[in-house]
Design a protein around this motif. Structure first.
Motif, short mmCIF file in Angstrom:
data_model
loop_
_atom_site.label_atom_id
_atom_site.label_comp_id
_atom_site.label_asym_id
_atom_site.label_seq_id
_atom_site.Cartn_x
_atom_site.Cartn_y
_atom_site.Cartn_z
N PRO A 74 40.28 40.48 47.46
CA PRO A 74 40.19 41.92 47.25
C PRO A 74 38.74 42.40 47.21
O PRO A 74 37.89 41.80 46.53
N ARG A 75 38.47 43.44 47.98
CA ARG A 75 37.16 44.10 48.06
C ARG A 75 36.06 43.23 48.67
O ARG A 75 34.91 43.62 48.71
N CYS A 200 55.79 48.50 54.22
CA CYS A 200 55.58 47.73 53.00
C CYS A 200 56.86 47.01 52.63
O CYS A 200 57.95 47.59 52.64
N ALA A 223 54.06 44.69 48.42
CA ALA A 223 54.01 45.33 47.11
C ALA A 223 54.62 44.38 46.09
O ALA A 223 55.70 43.82 46.32
N ARG A 231 56.83 47.88 42.25
CA ARG A 231 55.99 48.69 41.37
C ARG A 231 55.44 49.88 42.14
O ARG A 231 54.73 49.72 43.13
N GLU A 233 53.02 51.86 41.55
CA GLU A 233 51.56 51.90 41.65
C GLU A 233 51.03 51.03 42.78
O GLU A 233 49.97 51.30 43.35
N ASP A 234 51.78 49.97 43.14
CA ASP A 234 51.38 49.14 44.26
C ASP A 234 51.53 49.88 45.59
O ASP A 234 50.75 49.66 46.52
N THR A 236 51.07 53.06 46.04
CA THR A 236 49.91 53.94 46.12
C THR A 236 48.66 53.14 46.47
O THR A 236 47.86 53.55 47.33
N ARG A 237 48.50 51.99 45.81
CA ARG A 237 47.32 51.16 46.07
C ARG A 237 47.28 50.68 47.51
O ARG A 237 46.21 50.64 48.13
N GLN A 238 48.44 50.35 48.06
CA GLN A 238 48.51 49.82 49.43
C GLN A 238 48.59 50.93 50.48
O GLN A 238 48.62 50.64 51.67
N GLN A 239 48.65 52.18 50.02
CA GLN A 239 48.76 53.33 50.93
C GLN A 239 49.97 53.16 51.86
O GLN A 239 49.92 53.41 53.07
N TRP A 268 58.35 59.10 44.95
CA TRP A 268 57.21 58.67 45.76
C TRP A 268 57.44 59.05 47.22
O TRP A 268 56.53 59.58 47.89
#
Length: 470
Positions: A74-75, A200, A223, A231, A233-234, A236-239, A268
């Motif tokens: 990550p990153r 996803c 996800a 989840r 939030e996953d 959203t994080r993964q777009q 969502w």
């Protein structure tokens, strides 16, 4: 200094560009040109250097990661894994006309708890043959006519009626698309939505789904799940834009998604115009206790759910008939974009299955299979709860589907235990094998699929399994 990768696509031929690029990078890793730990160029930088889209780079990097040739941080980016290629064996020259006996190459298991199959005695051969003869006699002209791209109307009407009575879904036959297996339908959805959409899938999950999306050239991400399912939030994080889930009975964990999480995911999907949910209802007929779990499509008020199901579980995997139900707003665009395709299921099978459903035989068949699997499940659970199993295992099951989880009290690694089982003629897959990554909480958890194990070996198989647990 990071190495600049340069490849020519002149030799790609008919291969997708991402697949050819994947092969080039893989070969460089295996040859040692790319060293273990070396950082690969960023997707944007490599795309700019090679003159291709970032989707092509993502597809190649995704396949390399899936096969273990590289890993993502990550990153930080993508890094070459420590891969030790096996030396090529010298080709063996066989005497002329000599044949090779391959019978020993396929392991003969006493009990394969990873396989799906339907016992031959459960398939209504006589009835199916009788209905086929009736169809040939009464619908000969229709059998030889070209099927509509979505499938023949009698079968789509029969499926709509079945969904209304069994799943509480009020849909029109015009919304239903017939295809030869769910994998074919996944391909159609990628072509319809476009390869620039981000698909996803669940982690853990049925890995073939992700492979099909990637083979179709889709941008596919994962996800993570908690005890209620995917989840939010996953996402959203993964777009993510297109979410593929099995909420009524997740494979392999067996999780049944609660209605609160379902509404979260529907919210969502409704929050952006390009978001949709693919609801995979692959074994809804085999909820063995209580009422069937309602579908997400049935509670969706925003028309954002695409429902998919198959007859492979309820009839036999060799009858490759699956279907999807499109939201009403997608029917016309789908037909306009992909209506030129011919239906991939023969008219003979479509009309026969339509009669099978319409005449009430499918419902009787499902009840028969459900009773058969309920008895097998109860017997298996009784064996696993017997005195010999005391202190050796914990059963995790939700009264649904044809598999459940076992947590075993092991003092060895899952791999070592799997080798011990194999020596006893047993095959069992750890839950961790369905994850991307190495989840610690899955240690000693195994997925037990009992549909492919015959009744006559069940007791012996359980005894051998328990003997392997110390």
């Amino acid at each position: 200094m990071r190495r600049l990768l340069t490849y020519s696509f002149e030799q790609a031929g008919d291969k997708p560009l991402y697949e050819y690029l994947y092969e080039c990078i893989r070969d460089d890793i295996l040859s040692g040109r790319l060293q273990a730990g070396e950082k690969l160029p960023s997707k944007r930088a490599l795309a700019r250097n090679l003159g291709v889209s970032t989707i092509t780079i993502e597809g190649a990097y995704g396949q390399l990661t899936a096969e273990g040739y590289c890993q993502s941080a990550p990153r930080r980016g993508f890094f070459v894994s420590n891969v030790v290629p096996r030396a090529k064996a010298e080709p063996q020259v066989l005497p002329e006309k000599q044949t090779v006996d391959r019978s020993a190459e396929k392991k003969q298991w006493l009990a394969d708890f990873t396989a799906n199959s339907v016992p031959a005695k459960l398939f209504p051969f006589d009835l199916w043959t009788r209905l086929l003869r009736k169809v040939i006699s009464e619908d000969a002209d229709s059998l030889l006519a070209r099927s509509e791209s979505f499938g023949v109307m009698p079968l789509r009407q029969a499926i709509a009626d079945h969904l209304r009575s069994f799943r509480g879904l009020s849909v029109q036959p015009e919304q239903i698309v017939i295809g030869a297996g769910t994998e074919y339908l996944y391909h159609l959805l990628v072509q319809f939505f476009g390869r620039d959409r981000r698909f996803c899938v669940e982690n853990p999950g049925y890995d073939r789904i992700r492979k099909v999306y990637m083979a179709s050239g889709a941008d596919c991400v994962l996800a993570n799940m908690d005890e209620q399912g995917v989840r939010p939030e996953d996402l959203t994080r993964q777009q993510a834009q297109i979410l593929h889930i099995s909420p009524s009975h997740h494979f392999p964990t067996g999780i049944i998604m609660p209605v609160s999480r379902r509404y979260e995911l529907l919210g969502w999907a409704a929050a952006a115009p390009d978001r949709y949910i693919i609801e995979d209802d692959y074994d809804s007929e085999f909820r063995l206790t209580g009422r069937p779990i309602p579908t997400m499509m049935g509670i969706d008020v925003s028309d954002r759910v695409i429902y998919i199901n198959t007859f492979s579980k309820s009839l036999t995997p060799t009858i490759r008939i699956s279907y999807m139900v499109l939201p009403k707003e997608l029917v016309a665009p789908f037909r306009e974009k992909l209506g030129f395709y011919s239906c991939t299921v023969s008219n003979f099978e479509q009309y026969t299955l339509a009669r099978f459903i319409q005449d009430g035989y499918f419902e009787k068949h499902i009840n028969r299979m459900r009773n058969f699997y309920r008895r097998k499940r109860e017997r298996l659970l009784a064996l696993l709860k017997g005195p010999a199993a005391a202190g050796k295992l914990t059963i995790i099951e939700h009264g649904s589907g044809l598999h459940f989880l076992l947590r075993l009290a092991l003092s060895e690694s899952d791999a070592a235990f799997g080798a011990k089982l194999a020596a006893q003629g047993l095959r069992l897959r750890p839950l961790a094998a369905y994850y991307e990554g190495s989840p610690e909480h899955c240690q000693h958890l195994f997925v037990l699929n009992y549909s492919g194990v015959t009744d006559d070996v069940l007791e012996d198989a359980v005894q051998r399994l328990l003997q392997c647990v110390k």
